[in-house]
Design a protein around this motif. Structure first.
Motif, PDB file in Angstrom:
ATOM      1  N   VAL A 154      -9.673  14.198 -11.156  1.00  0.00           N
ATOM      2  CA  VAL A 154      -8.459  13.394 -11.034  1.00  0.00           C
ATOM      3  C   VAL A 154      -8.789  12.101 -10.306  1.00  0.00           C
ATOM      4  N   ALA A 155      -7.842  11.171 -10.321  1.00  0.00           N
ATOM      5  CA  ALA A 155      -7.989   9.923  -9.573  1.00  0.00           C
ATOM      6  C   ALA A 155      -6.609   9.477  -9.098  1.00  0.00           C
ATOM      7  N   GLN A 156      -6.602   8.724  -8.013  1.00  0.00           N
ATOM      8  CA  GLN A 156      -5.379   8.145  -7.477  1.00  0.00           C
ATOM      9  C   GLN A 156      -5.471   6.626  -7.537  1.00  0.00           C
ATOM     10  N   LEU A 157      -4.352   5.984  -7.835  1.00  0.00           N
ATOM     11  CA  LEU A 157      -4.277   4.532  -7.831  1.00  0.00           C
ATOM     12  C   LEU A 157      -3.124   4.103  -6.925  1.00  0.00           C
ATOM     13  N   LEU A 158      -3.424   3.265  -5.945  1.00  0.00           N
ATOM     14  CA  LEU A 158      -2.408   2.665  -5.087  1.00  0.00           C
ATOM     15  C   LEU A 158      -2.378   1.162  -5.313  1.00  0.00           C
ATOM     16  N   HIS A 159      -1.194   0.643  -5.530  1.00  0.00           N
ATOM     17  CA  HIS A 159      -0.974  -0.795  -5.628  1.00  0.00           C
ATOM     18  C   HIS A 159      -0.266  -1.205  -4.353  1.00  0.00           C
ATOM     19  N   VAL A 160      -0.948  -1.982  -3.510  1.00  0.00           N
ATOM     20  CA  VAL A 160      -0.413  -2.319  -2.193  1.00  0.00           C
ATOM     21  C   VAL A 160      -0.396  -3.826  -1.992  1.00  0.00           C
ATOM     22  N   GLU A 161       0.461  -4.244  -1.074  1.00  0.00           N
ATOM     23  CA  GLU A 161       0.507  -5.628  -0.644  1.00  0.00           C
ATOM     24  C   GLU A 161       0.156  -5.678   0.830  1.00  0.00           C
ATOM     25  N   ILE A 162      -0.717  -6.621   1.202  1.00  0.00           N
ATOM     26  CA  ILE A 162      -1.112  -6.756   2.588  1.00  0.00           C
ATOM     27  C   ILE A 162       0.074  -7.227   3.413  1.00  0.00           C
ATOM     28  N   ALA A 163       0.313  -6.548   4.518  1.00  0.00           N
ATOM     29  CA  ALA A 163       1.426  -6.895   5.408  1.00  0.00           C
ATOM     30  C   ALA A 163       0.881  -7.499   6.695  1.00  0.00           C
ATOM     31  N   ALA A 164       1.662  -7.457   7.768  1.00  0.00           N
ATOM     32  CA  ALA A 164       1.184  -7.912   9.069  1.00  0.00           C
ATOM     33  C   ALA A 164      -0.071  -7.126   9.419  1.00  0.00           C
ATOM     34  N   PRO A 165      -1.020  -7.677  10.140  1.00  0.00           N
ATOM     35  CA  PRO A 165      -0.986  -8.946  10.884  1.00  0.00           C
ATOM     36  C   PRO A 165      -1.522 -10.144  10.106  1.00  0.00           C
ATOM     37  N   PHE A 166      -1.333 -10.159   8.797  1.00  0.00           N
ATOM     38  CA  PHE A 166      -1.889 -11.234   7.996  1.00  0.00           C
ATOM     39  C   PHE A 166      -0.870 -12.318   7.682  1.00  0.00           C
ATOM     40  N   SER A 167       0.289 -12.243   8.330  1.00  0.00           N
ATOM     41  CA  SER A 167       1.334 -13.212   8.006  1.00  0.00           C
ATOM     42  C   SER A 167       0.871 -14.640   8.251  1.00  0.00           C
TER      43      SER A 167
END
Length: 451
Positions: A154-167
């Motif tokens: 099996v495999a997992q896929l996560l689609h994420v957006e970078i949040a703080a502390p990168f603001s």
């Protein structure tokens, strides 16, 4: 158990080398204008149902002794939580044991992670766990991929957006998004399974590609984590390289593809040590061949390897493929018979009829129904295989669109002995080393895939 505790204590000095790059450190040192980074850890934690306590009695497994597996997994969690990577990808996670699952979910949850687990098909007992820090990422989507083939992978896929502390690094016109994949490929118990493993990684890339198209996504970094059960010499490694992926650890240490013995990450059940754990990075400015082209090249490379392993010269190999054909050419039936004798077809894990026909069509470059000596030389015998094209092609294409990518700042394997190609006898957390890579987000032009 005392050895593991001592090792966790010793480990803290080693982790501090990564800590100087980590997000947590960058937050503390913002006044020094330190560049913020994210960290990613992959670790096969050896499921207790597979850990043998007595090699003379294979039926004696750690899963039968609660005190043993509980202590070992507590030590694993201590090390993971101390390191506090932004992304944690675990393989051989014992999903079949509720107590262990609850232990990981509680401790990682209390440490600020959101967790996703996925068991292998057919109730194999183990699976994957992917955890991301909630203060570093917003999870936009999560998908599960079941191979439904030999090995129940099996495999997992996560689609994420970078949040703080990168603001402070954000701009209005660029979303900082990443695709993260966690998987565990089949172990090559025999040569017939090499094509299965190539199939598995091909399916992963197909799945990622279809997810991007389905959601109309712009190019973004793709991070592939896991136990790939194959080394830098293998066909899977070369196939991923042909698609523009780089091994983060090798990039950080400036190792070439030929430097296969510089490091190891696993002592397998046969007692062999090898490097099989990778964190692959594909930046959005990398050149990518058509996925089907890379796949066909990888299969031809495997075909060529098997011919040469049989000690066939070029003339012998051509004669072998000609079979009983009296003409100076190879026909389709002779080609298929060679595939069968090389164990690439003729069994449930081999190439399909459609895939065999696609290979034949590519070998028969002029489309006249036969493969002559020149076509054999160009397409099979002297084929360069799945080699990477190194250039970054956005300038030639005139693409000006900007996106976020990653530079690789550092990479560390634990225990440290494996970085020198040896396996320490006193290491008992797993039969795999833990790999952590430090990435720094950078702004870059993007190159479109050729798909």
């Amino acid at each position: 158990m005392r050895k593991d505790c001592r090792r966790v204590s010793k480990m803290k000095g080693r982790i501090s080398k990564i800590g100087s790059y980590a997000i947590s450190s960058s937050i503390r040192d913002q006044q020094q204008h330190q560049q913020p980074c994210i960290t990613c850890t992959t670790f096969n934690i050896l499921a207790p149902i597979y850990k043998r306590l007595n090699h003379e009695d294979p039926s004696c497994r750690e899963s039968d002794y609660r005190a043993y597996w509980l202590a070992r997994n507590r030590s694993i969690l201590d090390s993971l939580i101390y390191e506090r990577s932004s992304i944690i990808c675990l393989q051989e996670f014992w999903v079949g044991n509720e107590e262990l699952v609850n232990l990981y979910e509680k401790r990682l949850g209390d440490a600020g992670y959101v967790n996703f687990k996925l068991g292998r098909t057919n109730n194999r007992g183990d699976g994957l766990l992917t955890a991301v820090r909630k203060d570093h990422f917003k999870v936009l989507n999560y998908r599960e991929f079941l191979f439904n083939d030999f090995g129940d992978r099996v495999a997992q896929l996560l689609h994420v957006e970078i949040a703080a502390p990168f603001s402070q690094c954000r701009t209005n016109d660029i979303r900082q998004e990443i695709l993260i994949v966690n998987t565990h490929l089949l172990f090559p118990h025999d040569s017939s399974l090499c094509i299965v493993r190539l199939h598995q990684v091909y399916k992963i890339l197909q799945y990622v590609e279809s997810y991007q198209k389905e959601n109309d996504l712009n190019p973004m970094p793709i991070i592939l984590c896991g136990d790939w059960n194959g080394s830098k010499r293998g066909h899977v490694y070369k196939f991923l390289r042909s698609q523009g992926f780089v091994s983060s650890y090798d990039t950080a240490h400036q190792y070439a593809d030929a430097d296969a013995q510089k490091w190891v990450s696993h002592r397998n059940h046969r007692g062999n040590i090898c490097g099989v754990d990778f964190i692959w990075l594909l930046n959005p400015n990398r050149y990518r061949k058509l996925l089907k082209t890379s796949w066909s090249e990888a299969v031809f490379a495997m075909f060529k390897y098997l011919l040469r392993r049989a000690s066939l010269t070029e003339n012998d190999a051509f004669a072998f493929l000609k079979a009983d054909n009296h003409g100076d050419y190879i026909n389709y039936s002779g080609f298929c018979e060679a595939l069968r004798q090389l164990n690439l077809i003729g069994h449930c894990n081999g190439l399909s009829v459609e895939e065999s026909k696609e290979l034949w069509d590519q070998a028969d470059k002029d489309g006249n129904g036969v493969v002559d000596l020149i076509e054999f030389q160009q397409r099979i015998w002297n084929s360069s295989g799945s080699e990477q094209r190194e250039e970054i092609s956005h300038e030639a294409r005139g693409i000006q669109e900007q996106t976020i990518g990653f530079s690789i700042k550092n990479a560390v394997l634990f225990p440290p002995e494996v970085e020198k190609g040896t396996w320490p006898e006193d290491y008992s957390l797993s039969d795999h080393a833990r790999l952590t890579v430090v990435f720094s987000p950078i702004r870059m032009p993007c190159s479109q895939s050729l798909s």
